[in-house]
Design an enzyme around this catalytic site. Structure first.
Site: not given
Ligand code: PAF
Length: 281
Positions: A30, A34, A36-37, A153, A185
């Site tokens: 989303m 950072h 982590g991504h 998730q 986060s």
């Molecule tokens: O973890 C996230 O950033 C969101 O929940 C995702 C998986 C991109 C879905 O919008």
């Protein structure tokens, strides 16, 4: 780097690589990217020839309008980060690209989505499964990478991918942390300085729990109380929940016999942080 905004263009980009025999990876995000991504992107690269990141703040998964509005959207910075990190494509659809007028189909997750986060945030996981199914449909990846910070998730997405025969490999990557242990986060950037300092109580509570478990405490009520006392001692923190569940079924455990995961959510004013710790005995 290709910047792609529509589902059709995303599919065309992916198909071109698939036809050429290249493995395609997707890292759904989303935004407010950072380290982590970027760790997810690096992992994706180990499993694919081309990597796309999607950046979309999904309205369907926010159960509080104020949280949706306040969610950071530094799109120019995000695209610069993607370019600098050598991403092959960034998929950045708008809400009307994703949910045009007449849109009415959702992916309904099952029992896994009714506990923990799902109990606190009604509709949240239905929004997640719906958007992830759409992202998968547009990007047609061979593999997708998600962080283990959002443990529930990840579990639900694995279930959906298997239940709906999507044929996509789902990889979960361990949480990337700041030096003091706080899980990275996008929401951390909404913390004040004092809240940021206080937020270390979340990983500390989980550390304390894991330490007690490793030295022989198996009773989940006692473990939970121990961890909770650390959060409760922090005046800026407001405890929401901490549960110890089975990592596959997410069912509550009374005793830890083999594998378990402790999952927690703690508020700092209107910012809600989540974290978890895998436990095995
Ligand atoms: O973890 C996230 O950033 C969101 O929940 C995702 C998986 C991109 C879905 O919008």
């Amino acid at each position: 780097m290709h910047i792609i905004t529509t589902p059709g263009a995303m599919s065309a980009w992916s198909d071109e690589h698939r036809v050429a025999g290249r493995r395609v990876a997707l890292v759904p995000t989303m935004g407010a990217l950072h380290e982590g991504h970027l760790a997810l992107v690096d992992e994706a690269r180990r499993h694919a020839d081309v990597v796309a990141v999607s950046i979309f703040v999904n309205p369907l998964q926010f159960n509080r309008p104020d949280d949706f509005t306040a969610y950071p959207r530094p799109i120019d910075d995000d695209l610069a980060i993607c370019r600098a990190h050598g991403l092959d494509a960034a998929y950045v659809p708008t809400a009307s690209d994703m949910y045009p007028s007449g849109f009415e189909t959702h992916v309904e997750p099952g029992a896994l989505a009714t506990v923990l986060e799902g109990a606190q945030r009604p509709g949240h996981f239905r929004g997640v499964t719906t958007v992830v199914a759409k992202l998968f449909g547009a990007a047609r990846p061979h593999v997708a990478v998600f962080g283990q910070k959002d443990f529930q998730q990840l579990t639900i997405i694995r279930r959906m991918t298997s239940d709906l025969d999507m044929g996509i490999e789902i990889i979960g990557l361990p949480t990337v942390r700041e030096a003091d242990g706080l899980a990275l986060s996008s929401r951390n950037r909404r913390l004040t300085l004092a809240q940021r300092v206080a937020a270390v109580c979340v990983p500390r509570a989980l550390d304390r729990l894991a330490e007690a478990c490793s030295t022989g405490e198996r009773d989940t009520v006692r473990l939970t109380e121990l961890a909770r006392s650390i959060v409760d001692a922090e005046p800026l923190a407001r405890f929401e929940h901490l549960e110890i569940v089975h990592p596959d079924t997410l069912e509550s455990l009374t005793t830890i016999n083999d594998h378990a995961v402790a999952v927690t959510a703690v508020w700092f004013d209107d910012v809600r942080l989540i974290d978890n710790r895998l436990l095995s005995v």
